[in-house]
Scaffold this active site. Sequence first.
Site, short mmCIF file in Angstrom:
data_model
loop_
_atom_site.label_atom_id
_atom_site.label_comp_id
_atom_site.label_asym_id
_atom_site.label_seq_id
_atom_site.Cartn_x
_atom_site.Cartn_y
_atom_site.Cartn_z
N LYS A 99 38.94 36.71 54.76
CA LYS A 99 39.54 37.75 53.89
C LYS A 99 38.47 38.46 53.07
O LYS A 99 38.42 39.69 53.03
CB LYS A 99 40.56 37.10 52.94
CG LYS A 99 41.02 38.00 51.82
CD LYS A 99 42.03 37.33 50.92
CE LYS A 99 41.44 36.66 49.70
NZ LYS A 99 41.04 37.52 48.59
N CYS A 148 44.38 38.36 41.51
CA CYS A 148 44.96 37.15 40.92
C CYS A 148 44.70 37.07 39.42
O CYS A 148 43.62 37.44 38.95
CB CYS A 148 44.33 35.92 41.57
SG CYS A 148 45.14 35.44 43.09
N ARG A 180 38.00 38.67 34.58
CA ARG A 180 37.44 39.41 35.71
C ARG A 180 36.94 40.81 35.33
O ARG A 180 37.44 41.82 35.83
CB ARG A 180 38.46 39.47 36.86
CG ARG A 180 39.00 38.11 37.21
CD ARG A 180 39.73 38.09 38.51
NE ARG A 180 38.82 37.99 39.63
CZ ARG A 180 39.20 37.80 40.88
NH1 ARG A 180 40.47 37.72 41.16
NH2 ARG A 180 38.31 37.71 41.84
N ASP A 229 31.75 44.74 34.26
CA ASP A 229 30.57 45.27 33.56
C ASP A 229 29.29 45.19 34.39
O ASP A 229 28.43 46.07 34.31
CB ASP A 229 30.39 44.53 32.22
CG ASP A 229 30.34 43.02 32.40
OD1 ASP A 229 31.19 42.49 33.14
OD2 ASP A 229 29.45 42.37 31.83
N ASP A 258 37.28 28.95 44.92
CA ASP A 258 38.47 29.23 45.75
C ASP A 258 39.02 27.98 46.45
O ASP A 258 40.04 28.06 47.12
CB ASP A 258 38.15 30.31 46.80
CG ASP A 258 38.04 31.69 46.17
OD1 ASP A 258 38.32 31.82 44.97
OD2 ASP A 258 37.67 32.64 46.89
N ARG A 281 48.80 36.85 50.18
CA ARG A 281 47.62 37.71 49.99
C ARG A 281 46.44 37.23 50.83
O ARG A 281 45.62 38.03 51.27
CB ARG A 281 47.20 37.72 48.51
CG ARG A 281 48.15 38.48 47.59
CD ARG A 281 47.52 38.69 46.22
NE ARG A 281 46.11 38.94 46.38
CZ ARG A 281 45.14 38.36 45.67
NH1 ARG A 281 45.44 37.53 44.71
NH2 ARG A 281 43.88 38.62 45.92
C1 UD1 Z 1 34.82 37.08 44.77
C2 UD1 Z 1 35.91 36.64 45.74
C3 UD1 Z 1 36.80 35.58 45.10
C4 UD1 Z 1 35.96 34.44 44.57
C5 UD1 Z 1 34.83 34.94 43.67
C6 UD1 Z 1 33.88 33.85 43.21
C7 UD1 Z 1 36.30 38.65 47.04
C8 UD1 Z 1 37.25 39.70 47.44
N1 UD1 Z 1 36.70 37.80 46.10
O1 UD1 Z 1 35.48 37.66 43.65
O2 UD1 Z 1 37.71 35.11 46.09
O3 UD1 Z 1 36.79 33.58 43.81
O4 UD1 Z 1 34.05 35.94 44.37
O5 UD1 Z 1 33.35 33.20 44.31
O6 UD1 Z 1 35.22 38.53 47.60
N2 UD1 Z 1 31.79 38.76 36.32
C9 UD1 Z 1 31.47 39.42 35.15
N3 UD1 Z 1 31.26 40.78 35.25
C10 UD1 Z 1 31.35 41.46 36.42
C11 UD1 Z 1 31.69 40.76 37.59
C12 UD1 Z 1 31.90 39.40 37.51
O7 UD1 Z 1 31.39 38.83 34.09
O8 UD1 Z 1 31.13 42.68 36.41
C13 UD1 Z 1 32.04 37.29 36.26
C14 UD1 Z 1 33.49 36.95 36.59
O9 UD1 Z 1 34.32 37.03 35.47
C15 UD1 Z 1 33.35 35.54 37.09
C16 UD1 Z 1 31.99 35.54 37.79
O10 UD1 Z 1 31.30 36.66 37.28
O11 UD1 Z 1 33.29 34.65 36.01
C17 UD1 Z 1 32.06 35.62 39.29
O12 UD1 Z 1 32.85 36.73 39.68
P1 UD1 Z 1 32.57 37.52 41.03
O13 UD1 Z 1 31.56 36.77 41.82
O14 UD1 Z 1 32.30 38.94 40.68
O15 UD1 Z 1 33.97 37.42 41.76
P2 UD1 Z 1 34.66 38.55 42.62
O16 UD1 Z 1 33.64 39.34 43.34
O17 UD1 Z 1 35.66 39.24 41.80
#
Ligand code: UD1
Length: 417
Positions: A22, A116, A121, A124, A305, A397
């Site tokens: 996915k 979710c 999330r 920034d 996950d 999903r």
């Molecule tokens: C992706 C996966 C999700 C998985 C996650 C962590 C997809 C579609 N989803 O989500 O299934 O659970 O990786 O392995 O690929 N963060 C910030 N600022 C940002 C971005 C992230 O603070 O701009 C923090 C988030 O709050 C979190 C951490 O970084 O604590 C990791 O998030 P991230 O790796 O970005 O997860 P996703 O890409 O949303």
Amino acid sequence: MSKYIIEGGNKLCGALSVKGAKNSVLTLLAASILTSEKVVLHDCPDISDVATMLQILRKLGCKATCEGGTVQIDSSGISSFKIPCDLAKELRSSIFLLGSLLSRLKRARVVYPGGCDIGLRPIDIHLAGLRELGIKIGEKHGHIDCDSTRAHSAERVLDLPSVGATENLIMACVFIDGVSVLRNCAKEPEIVDLQNFLNAMGAKVRGAGGSVITVEGVKKLHGVEYTPIPDRIVAGTYIIAAAMCGGSLTIENACAEHISSLIAKIPKSSCKIYPRDDKIIITSEGRHSAVPKIETMYYPGFPTDLQAQMMALQSISDGTSVIVENIFETRFKTASQLCKMGADITVSGSTAVVRGVPCLYGARVAATDLRGGASLVLAAMAAHGQSEIDEIHHIDRGYEDLSLILPSVGVDIRRQN
Ligand code: UD1
């Protein structure tokens, strides 16, 4: 509202095959608009997140079809840079279109994404990286307006190795003149898959899988036919299912290396795991010893996950397990549902203490998020008696209809719409 009805207690026997990941497919779909030529993706799972992403692409003016797991995207007619609000709120991965729209159309408008409810999330890190590339960003009334007409190559150190930010920035850089350097990147296999996909289209991305990724700008990308990596989280969910229910399960189209952190935590005294080429065979017998500590971490650490599914396994293991969730703030919502089935779990902040009980009992529970929902399905499969799981749209999903898949390995599960 659809629900799963599961009669627990059956051992598993047989084989299950895993489809494309996915989290790869969603990113590759976003990346498909980087060329005006046709993109074909094979082995895509029939899940609602993919359907939502295809709907978003259609709203942007692309032709998108899906037949028997093969998705075809023709973005030659792409006409809009505005990601529709209602759909973006349903799907967090819609944010990945920010990077690809900016590369293709030089403009993008998105809303803060949904997905979710497992924590704040924020985005920034995505936005700071884009600004470093000279992309102008204006935020008002919940919209984010971006303009990349003056984008230039740059070097950026990500604050955290965010998967989404790493992917977005790679896509934003593919046409920027010169070499852009991204440091402290996420190392997940899905990032390597994105690199392979883009390079198959003619891009020059190097270093994925490590923490430094370089992107050398090219003028144009061409069409591609591609098969994404298998879904490591679905494979991991099946491994935990076999561990919980007992029996013998062959998981086809699975990469053991991608889930080595899970395999390392499966008790060897009661479970045997045999990785074979693109298969994983697991046999499980008797009660498992609890894993004293499980901490979620960025890849190659234990994946967030699979945390909820692992909590279900620990809830019937012998002993106490401490689970620490380091990635998302509110990812323990399923604990209260597992407790309805007889589990003994105490949550305090980012730590859950799971005291194993001899067995769980069927109950009426509700999925609160995608992976938590999967955890409830596993708990119900291993429990005594019947369970009803409500709110299964969360599970839809990321998992194909489990009532069509799991009966082939002996699970008594049906879907009531
Ligand atoms: C992706 C996966 C999700 C998985 C996650 C962590 C997809 C579609 N989803 O989500 O299934 O659970 O990786 O392995 O690929 N963060 C910030 N600022 C940002 C971005 C992230 O603070 O701009 C923090 C988030 O709050 C979190 C951490 O970084 O604590 C990791 O998030 P991230 O790796 O970005 O997860 P996703 O890409 O949303």
